[in-house]
Design an enzyme around this catalytic site. Sequence first.
Site, PDB file in Angstrom:
ATOM      1  N   GLN A   1       1.218  -1.131   0.126  1.00  0.00           N
ATOM      2  CA  GLN A   1       0.015   0.316   0.357  1.00  0.00           C
ATOM      3  C   GLN A   1       1.068   1.383   0.086  1.00  0.00           C
ATOM      4  OE1 GLN A   1      -2.771   0.900   3.451  1.00  0.00           O
ATOM      5  NE2 GLN A   1      -4.319   0.765   1.988  1.00  0.00           N
TER       6      GLN A   1
ATOM      7  N   HIS B   1      -3.353   3.845  -1.633  1.00  0.00           N
ATOM      8  CA  HIS B   1      -4.234   4.891  -0.566  1.00  0.00           C
ATOM      9  C   HIS B   1      -4.637   5.416  -0.482  1.00  0.00           C
ATOM     10  CE1 HIS B   1      -5.323   4.605   3.564  1.00  0.00           C
ATOM     11  NE2 HIS B   1      -3.950   4.295   4.225  1.00  0.00           N
TER      12      HIS B   1
ATOM     13  N   ALA C   1      -7.570   6.742   0.965  1.00  0.00           N
ATOM     14  CA  ALA C   1      -8.836   6.260   1.765  1.00  0.00           C
ATOM     15  C   ALA C   1      -7.990   6.802   3.132  1.00  0.00           C
ATOM     16  CB  ALA C   1      -9.195   4.998   2.430  1.00  0.00           C
ATOM     17  N   ASN C   2      -9.106   7.286   4.242  1.00  0.00           N
ATOM     18  CA  ASN C   2      -8.695   7.362   5.788  1.00  0.00           C
ATOM     19  C   ASN C   2      -8.073   8.746   5.627  1.00  0.00           C
ATOM     20  OD1 ASN C   2      -9.678   4.857   6.268  1.00  0.00           O
ATOM     21  ND2 ASN C   2      -7.645   3.594   6.150  1.00  0.00           N
TER      22      ASN C   2
ATOM     23  N   TYR D   1      -6.332  10.570   4.282  1.00  0.00           N
ATOM     24  CA  TYR D   1      -4.635  11.016   3.875  1.00  0.00           C
ATOM     25  C   TYR D   1      -4.064  12.109   2.787  1.00  0.00           C
ATOM     26  CZ  TYR D   1      -3.450   8.219   8.046  1.00  0.00           C
ATOM     27  OH  TYR D   1      -4.112   7.115   9.056  1.00  0.00           O
TER      28      TYR D   1
ATOM     29  N   GLY E   1     -15.664  -4.232   8.736  1.00  0.00           N
ATOM     30  CA  GLY E   1     -16.869  -4.554   9.791  1.00  0.00           C
ATOM     31  C   GLY E   1     -17.339  -6.102   9.213  1.00  0.00           C
TER      32      GLY E   1
ATOM     33  N   GLY F   1      -9.921  -6.816   8.032  1.00  0.00           N
ATOM     34  CA  GLY F   1      -8.534  -6.538   9.478  1.00  0.00           C
ATOM     35  C   GLY F   1      -8.095  -7.296  10.352  1.00  0.00           C
ATOM     36  N   ARG F   2      -9.093  -6.851  11.115  1.00  0.00           N
ATOM     37  CA  ARG F   2      -8.901  -6.994  12.767  1.00  0.00           C
ATOM     38  C   ARG F   2      -8.877  -8.624  13.014  1.00  0.00           C
ATOM     39  NH1 ARG F   2     -13.603  -3.519  14.486  1.00  0.00           N
ATOM     40  NH2 ARG F   2     -14.495  -4.499  12.440  1.00  0.00           N
TER      41      ARG F   2
HETATM   42  C1  FMN Z   1      -4.176  -2.187  13.434  1.00  0.00           C
HETATM   43  C2  FMN Z   1      -4.803  -0.975  12.333  1.00  0.00           C
HETATM   44  C3  FMN Z   1      -3.928  -0.708  11.219  1.00  0.00           C
HETATM   45  C4  FMN Z   1      -4.295  -0.348  10.443  1.00  0.00           C
HETATM   46  N1  FMN Z   1      -3.859   0.343   9.149  1.00  0.00           N
HETATM   47  C5  FMN Z   1      -4.615   0.748   8.502  1.00  0.00           C
HETATM   48  C6  FMN Z   1      -3.229   0.952   6.784  1.00  0.00           C
HETATM   49  O1  FMN Z   1      -1.589   1.098   6.947  1.00  0.00           O
HETATM   50  N2  FMN Z   1      -3.850   1.239   5.651  1.00  0.00           N
HETATM   51  C7  FMN Z   1      -5.515   1.200   5.376  1.00  0.00           C
HETATM   52  O2  FMN Z   1      -5.999   1.684   4.635  1.00  0.00           O
HETATM   53  N3  FMN Z   1      -6.284   0.650   6.692  1.00  0.00           N
HETATM   54  C8  FMN Z   1      -6.228   0.439   7.214  1.00  0.00           C
HETATM   55  N4  FMN Z   1      -6.604  -0.173   8.831  1.00  0.00           N
HETATM   56  C9  FMN Z   1      -7.622  -0.117   8.282  1.00  0.00           C
HETATM   57  C10 FMN Z   1      -8.122  -1.337   7.951  1.00  0.00           C
HETATM   58  O3  FMN Z   1      -7.454  -1.575   7.241  1.00  0.00           O
HETATM   59  C11 FMN Z   1      -9.569  -1.850   8.467  1.00  0.00           C
HETATM   60  O4  FMN Z   1     -10.108  -1.087   7.008  1.00  0.00           O
HETATM   61  C12 FMN Z   1     -10.680  -1.758   8.676  1.00  0.00           C
HETATM   62  O5  FMN Z   1      -9.686  -2.339  10.486  1.00  0.00           O
HETATM   63  C13 FMN Z   1     -11.791  -2.181   9.625  1.00  0.00           C
HETATM   64  O6  FMN Z   1     -12.075  -3.689   8.395  1.00  0.00           O
HETATM   65  P1  FMN Z   1     -12.074  -4.636   9.834  1.00  0.00           P
HETATM   66  O7  FMN Z   1     -13.043  -4.619  10.166  1.00  0.00           O
HETATM   67  O8  FMN Z   1     -11.857  -6.119   9.019  1.00  0.00           O
HETATM   68  O9  FMN Z   1     -11.343  -4.987  10.658  1.00  0.00           O
HETATM   69  C14 FMN Z   1      -5.750  -0.164   9.734  1.00  0.00           C
HETATM   70  C15 FMN Z   1      -6.763  -1.237  10.745  1.00  0.00           C
HETATM   71  C16 FMN Z   1      -6.465  -1.710  12.104  1.00  0.00           C
HETATM   72  C17 FMN Z   1      -7.349  -2.014  13.283  1.00  0.00           C
HETATM   73  C1  NAG Z   2       0.736   4.201  14.884  1.00  0.00           C
HETATM   74  O1  NAG Z   2       0.373   4.217  13.616  1.00  0.00           O
HETATM   75  C2  NAG Z   2      -1.159   4.365  13.473  1.00  0.00           C
HETATM   76  C3  NAG Z   2      -1.436   4.988  11.599  1.00  0.00           C
HETATM   77  O2  NAG Z   2      -2.484   4.478  11.087  1.00  0.00           O
HETATM   78  C4  NAG Z   2      -1.566   5.674  14.578  1.00  0.00           C
HETATM   79  O3  NAG Z   2      -2.930   5.406  14.125  1.00  0.00           O
HETATM   80  C5  NAG Z   2      -1.319   4.879  15.638  1.00  0.00           C
HETATM   81  O4  NAG Z   2      -1.979   6.301  16.894  1.00  0.00           O
HETATM   82  C6  NAG Z   2       0.383   4.712  15.962  1.00  0.00           C
HETATM   83  N1  NAG Z   2       0.465   4.205  17.471  1.00  0.00           N
HETATM   84  C7  NAG Z   2       1.579   4.951  17.551  1.00  0.00           C
HETATM   85  C8  NAG Z   2       2.207   4.088  18.779  1.00  0.00           C
HETATM   86  O5  NAG Z   2       1.971   5.866  17.473  1.00  0.00           O
END
Ligand code: FMN
Ligand code: NAG
Length: 428
Positions: free
Chosen positions: A164, A236, A238-239, A241, A362, A383-384
Amino acid sequence: MLFVLIAPVSSTVSAFSLHPSALCNTQARIERGLARLIVLAPLTRNRSYGHVPQPHAAVYYSQRTTKGGLLIAEATGISDTAQGIVLAPLTRNRSYNNVPQPHAAVYYSQRATKGGLLIAEATGVSDTAQGYPHTPGIWTKEHVEAWKPIVDAVHQKGGVFFLQMWHVGRVSTYDFQPNGQAPVSSTDKGVTPSLEGVEWSPPRRLRKDEVPGIVNDFRLAARNAIEAGFDGVEIHGANGYLIEQFLKDQVNDRTDEYGGSLENRCRFALEIVEALANEIGSHRVGIRLSPYSDFMEAIDSDPDALGLYMANALNKFNIQYLHMIEPRVVGARVLQGPEDEIPHRLLPMRKAFKNTFIAAGGYNRSKGNRAIADDYADLIAFGRLFLANPDLPRRYELDAPLNKYNRSTFYISDPVVGYTDYPFLEEA
Ligand SMILES: Cc1cc2nc3c(=O)[nH]c(=O)nc-3n(C[C@H](O)[C@H](O)[C@H](O)COP(=O)(O)O)c2cc1C
Ligand SMILES: *[C@@H]1O[C@H](CO)[C@@H](O)[C@H](O)[C@H]1NC(C)=O
Ligand SMILES: *[C@@H]1O[C@H](CO)[C@@H](O)[C@H](O)[C@H]1NC(C)=O
Ligand SMILES: *[C@@H]1O[C@H](CO)[C@@H](O)[C@H](O)[C@H]1NC(C)=O
Ligand SMILES: *[C@@H]1O[C@H](CO)[C@@H](O)[C@H](O)[C@H]1NC(C)=O
């Protein structure tokens, strides 16, 4: 890799392809729907006369149909064991000083299966792209060399691995920027300080003549990713950024050709898509979008229109996949309540986009099965649940119980804890 595609394959589509665009007619969709209901390794059968799937294939596939699996078949190149389950990109904050570490090889190979798509965590495309500690990069030779053994470990298990590509834009602070400069964005408006516990620094609006430089950073990073051995990259978008800071009308306040109309706001994202498709091949490019999210204060007043516009516009570039996040998800959190609803908002985008459509956010086994059976998506990203279950595809296949995730260890920088120590089924 071993995949043979049953469908005709255009010259730009290589063996790890997820979705030959030749499959995109109604007949093929019916065929794919059937094919999806089997657990069967990809087998070319040479019986689709003139490259048209035949009615006898319905007999063949229905003979092999089993109940309940979250499955995908040979037509997409995603093979039996992976069952259409994708690892969603997950930031893990364990790449010290932006350098990917050997423990990431353990983590990703634990989650790799033959033909299964893993999307590696968000990875900075340049020295202005970072906003969090210990997130990986792909802009230096050192980064490329550090990724290589990680990619090798995934390929040894037959996995398909996309990286990504990330630029955080204004979701950053002076500390993460070269010479302590201001983070760059589409706008001068900052993220509210202390949101998510960080004192975000006010950004500097990119001048129009600087935008091509950022597009070029993505291009070089994508080339680096391929050099590191990745099968492709996911942009990326999304989210909250940088790309979303251009896409969404409540952030983007520009008056040049990168702001204002939907077409203008999407221009930056599509320029990146085009640059990457030209650089590494459209079949190696995917994109992730979250039009409904308000994470990091990136909001759009008409997310349905934004998502649909992008789905249609992306068709022009014939990229490998569109990866959409459900409205029920905001960043890394799933909202209460609507989590259980049957998802539907992404359907127009799924219908508009002609290649592989991935839905995320989800999902669990039963909700994923439902989405696939309804032809709502081709693949589901987890994801999770995949974070906490290294053998998630196997557990889904057996309908086995899952490990619970522990949120307090999502982002710690330990090389093992909350990372590679979640037990496999036989150890649980
Ligand atoms: C620990 C963690 C880190 C994540 N990092 C990213 C990321 O690097 N890039 C991204 O697009 N989404 C990131 N997400 C969002 C997940 O890819 C996903 O969209 C979100 O967890 C919902 O899916 P889930 O219900 O299957 O967990 C992150 C989510 C979690 C929990
Ligand atoms: C790690 O990175 C994520 C970005 O997805 C951020 O939300 C989180 O706060 C960071 N954790 C720490 C300990 O900085
Ligand atoms: C069927 O297709 C495969 C590869 O797609 C090829 O190797 C094989 O020779 C073909 N068989 C026949 C009988 O044409
Ligand atoms: C998936 O989640 C829904 C509600 O969110 C729940 O009803 C269902 O039992 C869950 N399925 C599995 C397999 O856990
Ligand atoms: C979650 O991880 C933390 C830190 O390792 C630990 O103290 C806690 O007990 C764990 N929680 C559960 C429910 O396992």
